[in-house]
Write an enzyme that holds these catalytic residues in place. Sequence first.
Site, PDB file in Angstrom:
ATOM      1  N   PRO A   9       0.797  -1.227   0.000  1.00  0.00           N
ATOM      2  CA  PRO A   9       0.000   0.000   0.000  1.00  0.00           C
ATOM      3  C   PRO A   9       0.829   1.276   0.000  1.00  0.00           C
ATOM      4  O   PRO A   9       1.882   1.346   0.643  1.00  0.00           O
ATOM      5  CB  PRO A   9      -0.827  -0.103   1.293  1.00  0.00           C
ATOM      6  N   ASN A  10       0.323   2.244  -0.733  1.00  0.00           N
ATOM      7  CA  ASN A  10       0.877   3.602  -0.841  1.00  0.00           C
ATOM      8  C   ASN A  10       2.165   3.685  -1.660  1.00  0.00           C
ATOM      9  O   ASN A  10       2.675   4.778  -1.898  1.00  0.00           O
ATOM     10  CB  ASN A  10       1.090   4.239   0.550  1.00  0.00           C
ATOM     11  N   ARG A  17       5.424  10.862  -2.622  1.00  0.00           N
ATOM     12  CA  ARG A  17       5.160  10.572  -1.216  1.00  0.00           C
ATOM     13  C   ARG A  17       6.434  10.754  -0.388  1.00  0.00           C
ATOM     14  O   ARG A  17       7.404  10.011  -0.583  1.00  0.00           O
ATOM     15  CB  ARG A  17       4.707   9.119  -1.124  1.00  0.00           C
ATOM     16  N   ASN A  71       7.681  -5.835  -0.663  1.00  0.00           N
ATOM     17  CA  ASN A  71       7.670  -4.662   0.209  1.00  0.00           C
ATOM     18  C   ASN A  71       6.222  -4.506   0.668  1.00  0.00           C
ATOM     19  O   ASN A  71       5.396  -3.964  -0.059  1.00  0.00           O
ATOM     20  CB  ASN A  71       8.134  -3.410  -0.538  1.00  0.00           C
ATOM     21  N   ALA A  74       3.008  -0.608   4.996  1.00  0.00           N
ATOM     22  CA  ALA A  74       2.584  -0.597   6.400  1.00  0.00           C
ATOM     23  C   ALA A  74       2.032  -1.947   6.862  1.00  0.00           C
ATOM     24  O   ALA A  74       1.991  -2.218   8.072  1.00  0.00           O
ATOM     25  CB  ALA A  74       1.548   0.503   6.612  1.00  0.00           C
ATOM     26  N   GLU A  95      12.050  -9.841   2.208  1.00  0.00           N
ATOM     27  CA  GLU A  95      11.344  -8.615   2.593  1.00  0.00           C
ATOM     28  C   GLU A  95      12.206  -7.405   2.266  1.00  0.00           C
ATOM     29  O   GLU A  95      13.403  -7.400   2.562  1.00  0.00           O
ATOM     30  CB  GLU A  95      11.058  -8.665   4.089  1.00  0.00           C
ATOM     31  N   HIS A  97      12.492  -2.991   2.070  1.00  0.00           N
ATOM     32  CA  HIS A  97      11.992  -1.646   2.382  1.00  0.00           C
ATOM     33  C   HIS A  97      12.932  -0.613   1.800  1.00  0.00           C
ATOM     34  O   HIS A  97      14.160  -0.796   1.815  1.00  0.00           O
ATOM     35  CB  HIS A  97      11.885  -1.432   3.898  1.00  0.00           C
ATOM     36  N   ARG A 104      13.472   4.412  12.342  1.00  0.00           N
ATOM     37  CA  ARG A 104      12.323   5.317  12.306  1.00  0.00           C
ATOM     38  C   ARG A 104      11.471   5.145  13.570  1.00  0.00           C
ATOM     39  O   ARG A 104      11.998   4.864  14.625  1.00  0.00           O
ATOM     40  CB  ARG A 104      11.530   5.059  11.015  1.00  0.00           C
TER      41      ARG A 104
HETATM   42  C1  DQA Z   1       8.142   0.982   3.778  1.00  0.00           C
HETATM   43  C2  DQA Z   1       8.271   1.206   5.290  1.00  0.00           C
HETATM   44  C3  DQA Z   1       6.930   1.070   5.971  1.00  0.00           C
HETATM   45  O1  DQA Z   1       7.058   1.303   7.357  1.00  0.00           O
HETATM   46  C4  DQA Z   1       5.949   2.080   5.404  1.00  0.00           C
HETATM   47  O2  DQA Z   1       4.680   1.914   5.992  1.00  0.00           O
HETATM   48  C5  DQA Z   1       5.864   2.033   3.925  1.00  0.00           C
HETATM   49  C6  DQA Z   1       7.095   1.891   3.158  1.00  0.00           C
HETATM   50  C7  DQA Z   1       9.474   1.223   3.044  1.00  0.00           C
HETATM   51  O3  DQA Z   1       9.619   0.754   1.926  1.00  0.00           O
HETATM   52  O4  DQA Z   1      10.365   1.907   3.572  1.00  0.00           O
HETATM   53  O5  DQA Z   1       4.806   2.177   3.342  1.00  0.00           O
HETATM   54  O6  DQA Z   1       7.767  -0.379   3.556  1.00  0.00           O
END
Ligand code: DQA
Length: 143
Positions: A9-10, A17, A71, A74, A95, A97, A104
């Site tokens: 998501p996102n 973003r 990835n 959240a 996994e 990121h 963070r």
């Molecule tokens: C993320 C890290 C997550 O905590 C966050 O919610 C994201 C992006 C990253 O790629 O750094 O949406 O997965």
Amino acid sequence: MKILVIHGPNLNLLGKREPGVYGTLSLRDINRRIQSEASGMGMDVSVKQSNSEGEIIDAIQKGDYDCLIINPGAYTHTSIAIRDAVSAVAKPAIEVHLSNIHKREEFRRRSYIAEVAQGQITGFGADSYLLALIAAKNILSRG
Ligand code: DQA
């Protein structure tokens, strides 16, 4: 070697973003880099982005890949359902990121996925995905 890359998501908003955290490359740019690196390595990569937990689970369950690079956005920190899907298919999963989740907010340090993944690559921006391709290749060539 079939690799499935899932962006959660996102991540469709990448580039716009929080560029200070996630960089200025769009998801399209990142996918282009992944495809170009993968073709040089002789790997067949398909890429999917979804904002929906159910769709991500369906893609994982389909199982038409040798290794999963994910990835989970959240959902990393909340989704026992995605964790169970990764565990159920019993294929190697990596996994990924963009940001370093350990540097963070406290709530980002907890990953439900890490416990069922081969490993976690976090904090290298778009390169995190390219590093994951190298890891996937090595995992699969070891057999
Ligand atoms: C993320 C890290 C997550 O905590 C966050 O919610 C994201 C992006 C990253 O790629 O750094 O949406 O997965």
